[in-house]
Motif scaffolding. Structure first.
Motif, PDB file in Angstrom:
ATOM      1  N   ALA A  83       0.841  -1.193   0.000  1.00  0.00           N
ATOM      2  CA  ALA A  83       0.000   0.000   0.000  1.00  0.00           C
ATOM      3  C   ALA A  83       0.881   1.251   0.000  1.00  0.00           C
ATOM      4  CB  ALA A  83      -0.918   0.000   1.218  1.00  0.00           C
ATOM      5  N   TYR A  84       0.344   2.323  -0.573  1.00  0.00           N
ATOM      6  CA  TYR A  84       1.071   3.591  -0.612  1.00  0.00           C
ATOM      7  C   TYR A  84       0.131   4.752  -0.252  1.00  0.00           C
ATOM      8  CZ  TYR A  84       4.512   0.955  -3.365  1.00  0.00           C
ATOM      9  OH  TYR A  84       5.422   0.021  -3.802  1.00  0.00           O
ATOM     10  N   CYS A  85       0.700   5.797   0.268  1.00  0.00           N
ATOM     11  CA  CYS A  85       0.124   7.144   0.362  1.00  0.00           C
ATOM     12  C   CYS A  85      -1.282   7.202   0.963  1.00  0.00           C
ATOM     13  CB  CYS A  85       0.123   7.820  -1.008  1.00  0.00           C
ATOM     14  SG  CYS A  85      -0.712   6.913  -2.313  1.00  0.00           S
ATOM     15  N   ASP A 101      -0.681  -2.756  -7.136  1.00  0.00           N
ATOM     16  CA  ASP A 101      -1.401  -3.326  -8.287  1.00  0.00           C
ATOM     17  C   ASP A 101      -2.099  -2.267  -9.133  1.00  0.00           C
ATOM     18  OD1 ASP A 101      -3.471  -2.569  -6.676  1.00  0.00           O
ATOM     19  OD2 ASP A 101      -4.231  -4.577  -6.291  1.00  0.00           O
ATOM     20  N   GLY A 102      -1.924  -0.973  -8.820  1.00  0.00           N
ATOM     21  CA  GLY A 102      -2.468   0.099  -9.641  1.00  0.00           C
ATOM     22  C   GLY A 102      -3.878   0.528  -9.293  1.00  0.00           C
ATOM     23  N   VAL A 103      -4.461   0.006  -8.218  1.00  0.00           N
ATOM     24  CA  VAL A 103      -5.827   0.335  -7.829  1.00  0.00           C
ATOM     25  C   VAL A 103      -5.801   1.448  -6.784  1.00  0.00           C
ATOM     26  CG1 VAL A 103      -7.976  -0.544  -6.841  1.00  0.00           C
ATOM     27  CG2 VAL A 103      -6.572  -2.019  -8.288  1.00  0.00           C
ATOM     28  N   ALA A 114     -13.522  -1.266   1.432  1.00  0.00           N
ATOM     29  CA  ALA A 114     -13.359  -0.085   0.586  1.00  0.00           C
ATOM     30  C   ALA A 114     -14.715   0.385   0.070  1.00  0.00           C
ATOM     31  CB  ALA A 114     -12.432  -0.410  -0.579  1.00  0.00           C
ATOM     32  N   LEU A 115     -14.949   1.692   0.134  1.00  0.00           N
ATOM     33  CA  LEU A 115     -16.174   2.271  -0.426  1.00  0.00           C
ATOM     34  C   LEU A 115     -16.112   2.306  -1.945  1.00  0.00           C
ATOM     35  CD1 LEU A 115     -16.780   5.356   1.912  1.00  0.00           C
ATOM     36  CD2 LEU A 115     -17.945   3.159   1.971  1.00  0.00           C
ATOM     37  N   ARG A 116     -14.967   2.636  -2.483  1.00  0.00           N
ATOM     38  CA  ARG A 116     -14.763   2.719  -3.931  1.00  0.00           C
ATOM     39  C   ARG A 116     -13.413   2.121  -4.285  1.00  0.00           C
ATOM     40  NH1 ARG A 116     -19.377   4.114  -3.992  1.00  0.00           N
ATOM     41  NH2 ARG A 116     -20.329   6.008  -4.881  1.00  0.00           N
ATOM     42  N   GLN A 117     -13.325   1.553  -5.453  1.00  0.00           N
ATOM     43  CA  GLN A 117     -12.063   1.094  -6.027  1.00  0.00           C
ATOM     44  C   GLN A 117     -11.982   1.634  -7.447  1.00  0.00           C
ATOM     45  OE1 GLN A 117     -12.065  -3.229  -5.529  1.00  0.00           O
ATOM     46  NE2 GLN A 117     -10.820  -3.024  -3.681  1.00  0.00           N
ATOM     47  N   PHE A 118     -10.953   2.393  -7.715  1.00  0.00           N
ATOM     48  CA  PHE A 118     -10.808   3.053  -9.014  1.00  0.00           C
ATOM     49  C   PHE A 118      -9.737   2.316  -9.821  1.00  0.00           C
ATOM     50  CE2 PHE A 118     -12.101   6.205  -5.885  1.00  0.00           C
ATOM     51  CZ  PHE A 118     -13.227   6.766  -6.490  1.00  0.00           C
ATOM     52  N   TYR A 119     -10.164   1.753 -10.952  1.00  0.00           N
ATOM     53  CA  TYR A 119      -9.254   1.009 -11.824  1.00  0.00           C
ATOM     54  C   TYR A 119      -8.941   1.857 -13.053  1.00  0.00           C
ATOM     55  CZ  TYR A 119     -10.647  -3.024  -9.031  1.00  0.00           C
ATOM     56  OH  TYR A 119     -10.900  -3.890  -7.992  1.00  0.00           O
ATOM     57  N   GLY A 120      -7.677   1.888 -13.436  1.00  0.00           N
ATOM     58  CA  GLY A 120      -7.282   2.663 -14.602  1.00  0.00           C
ATOM     59  C   GLY A 120      -5.782   2.752 -14.762  1.00  0.00           C
ATOM     60  N   HIS A 121      -5.079   2.757 -13.659  1.00  0.00           N
ATOM     61  CA  HIS A 121      -3.609   2.746 -13.710  1.00  0.00           C
ATOM     62  C   HIS A 121      -3.114   1.329 -13.962  1.00  0.00           C
ATOM     63  CE1 HIS A 121      -2.835   6.892 -12.631  1.00  0.00           C
ATOM     64  NE2 HIS A 121      -3.671   6.814 -11.604  1.00  0.00           N
ATOM     65  N   SER A 122      -2.047   1.228 -14.715  1.00  0.00           N
ATOM     66  CA  SER A 122      -1.487  -0.086 -15.040  1.00  0.00           C
ATOM     67  C   SER A 122      -0.313  -0.467 -14.149  1.00  0.00           C
ATOM     68  CB  SER A 122      -1.046  -0.113 -16.507  1.00  0.00           C
ATOM     69  OG  SER A 122      -0.064   0.892 -16.748  1.00  0.00           O
TER      70      SER A 122
END
Length: 521
Positions: A83-85, A101-103, A114-122
């Motif tokens: 985990a980061y930041c 993992d980019g999430v 988690a309330l939200r998980q944002f996928y888009g980073h690779s």
């Protein structure tokens, strides 16, 4: 006997630390509390509301600690990888974090999942932050991209791919809902406006950027990378105001005090340095046991929390000022201070009370002509380490009496080791050298016959010889430099300057007044 005068201990000037208001303020932080985490502590973030809980990101977990708790009061561990930041929202109710993992994940501070998980980073997401309107998240990743996410709908709003290397840091403006800054390993810092399709400003830091920070006013930006900290004026198009290089290794983290008047920086050189934002000079510094990866200051400035590469979390609290009871109204107080403000009149007679002088133990021994015992007294570990000037003064007094050789003679291995250790440590100090060189000569005269009989004594004699050889070499170099200066002065003095038709000689200082730093042996 009654006429004995105690040994006069000379006072030497000391180069102590300059005491300033900042020194007094930052030294009020108590002895740190150390907490062991599961891995290197990469981010520390304080909740902007009371109580001042703080989120610690380390390994695959984010721990929430209370102000005085040494155990986490809450843990977020729903991460598949590192985990980061972990970052709080402005109201302290939500927490966002990136992952290897980019999430990008969003948590309710009172929940677990988690309330939200944002996928888009690779690739790994190393930086997330909330915009000032609290409805969007900004993220930066190792895929060179920066993204803006909508929290209510859980969708991606925009993507920026202007960096050519890892995006490792960033921050959002607290005054403008659409403004955010990113720092990258491509040595650039970019300012983005979410309403525009590309960056609105670019600054060249010239080193891989590890941390960026916006001042509360929004007009100044600080970037850290390599050994450099640079301050930029955004109101003048990103003009560089000042470049600081006070660390010996990479600067990894930055933070501001609540007033914005002090800037703190943490580095891999194990130091936290504190700068005044008026002139950007270092006003104080802290030393730590390991390289520093993260740094945070509580919103009320009552805590300094540092995360290190060895997984240790170092927490310092400010000392609370204790209210002392008011004793001035007590009858005993009035009794003892009675008359302290009395002003003597012309006809008053002063009666002075004799002050009894207590004689030191070594003075009592010297008064009884026990010079060997007096020397043993001042060669005790505590005395010779904390007050070496006392030891040297007693040696000088014994030498003045002509009994130094008798005091040094007849010593066993332990006692001789103490004398040699003291000589090795202080014989080359300018303030002690004239006396200790004489002592060293007498020790060599007395104990030259016992060399090669004890390995401990032999090693100490060799160390003393090595110390003297280095000092002699140093003095020879100083004499060479002094000779060069004499030549330069002589050459310059021979030149004549003609000004307005008049001949004037250049005033040159007398090289004889130039003195070496250390005395010659």
């Amino acid at each position: 006997m009654s006429g004995y005068k105690p040994v006069a201990i000379p006072s030497y000037p000391k180069l102590g630390e300059k005491i300033t208001q900042d020194t007094l303020y930052w030294k009020q932080y108590k002895t740190p509390v150390q907490i062991k985490e599961f891995g290197a502590v990469t981010k520390i973030d304080f909740s902007p509301i009371q109580p001042c809980n703080y989120a610690v990101t380390a390994s695959t977990r984010i721990h929430i600690y209370g102000q005085y708790s040494q155990e986490p009061i809450k843990t977020f561990s729903r991460f598949k990888d590192t985990a980061y930041c972990g970052t709080y929202r402005g109201d302290g109710r939500l927490l966002a974090a990136g992952c290897e993992d980019g999430v990008v994940q969003l948590f309710d501070i009172n929940g677990k999942a988690a309330l939200r998980q944002f996928y888009g980073h690779s690739k790994a997401v190393h930086f997330v932050d909330f915009t000032s309107d609290k409805f969007r998240i900004v993220s930066g990743s190792d895929d060179y991209a920066s993204k803006v996410w909508d929290i209510p709908n859980g969708i991606e709003i925009s993507t920026y791919k202007e960096h050519t290397d890892y995006v490792r840091c960033g921050c959002a403006s607290q005054l403008n809902n659409d403004l955010f800054v990113t720092g990258s390993y491509d040595h650039t810092v970019k300012v983005f406006d979410a309403r525009a399709e590309k960056s609105v400003m670019t600054m060249e830091h010239e080193q891989p950027v590890e941390s960026v920070l916006l001042f509360p006013s929004g007009g100044l930006l600080v970037s850290a990378g390599g050994r450099y900290i640079k301050v930029w004026d955004l109101l003048k198009g990103g003009q560089l105001l000042v470049s600081l290089r006070n660390h010996h290794k990479t600067v990894t983290s930055l933070c501001l005090s609540s007033s914005g008047q002090r800037l703190l920086s943490g580095s891999l050189d194990r130091h936290v340095k504190i700068y005044s934002t008026m002139n950007y000079k270092v006003v104080h510094s802290f030393d730590y046991a390991a390289s520093i990866l993260s740094l945070a200051l509580a919103p009320d400035d009552e805590m300094v929390v540092v995360g290190m590469t060895n997984g240790v979390l170092n927490v310092k609290h400010r000392k609370q000022e204790e209210k002392k009871p008011n004793t001035k109204t007590h009858p005993r107080y009035r009794m003892f201070v009675k008359g302290k403000d009395y002003m003597p009149k012309q006809d008053d007679i002063f009666v002075s009370k004799p002050v009894k002088q207590h004689m030191r133990k070594y003075d009592r021994l010297l008064r009884g002509f026990q010079v060997s015992a007096a020397l043993d007294m001042v060669l005790e570990t505590r005395t010779r380490n904390s007050t070496p000037e006392v030891t040297v003064a007693v040696m000088n007094e014994i030498n003045r009496r002509g009994t130094l050789k008798n005091a040094l003679a007849g010593r066993d291995e332990k006692q001789l080791s103490s004398i040699l250790t003291f000589l090795i440590k202080y014989v080359v100090e300018p303030r002690f050298a004239p006396i200790l060189i004489n002592v060293a000569e007498k020790v060599l005269d007395i104990y030259s016959s016992v060399i090669n009989q004890s390995s401990v004594i032999d090693k100490l004699f060799l160390r003393l010889q090595d110390t003297l050889d280095k000092e002699i070499s140093y003095q020879e170099e100083l004499l060479e430099v002094l000779g060069m200066m004499d030549t330069l002065f002589a050459t310059t003095a021979s030149k004549i300057e003609t000004v307005s038709g008049e001949t004037k000689s250049i005033s040159i200082p007398d090289p004889k007044n130039v003195t070496a730093v250390k005395p010659s042996l």
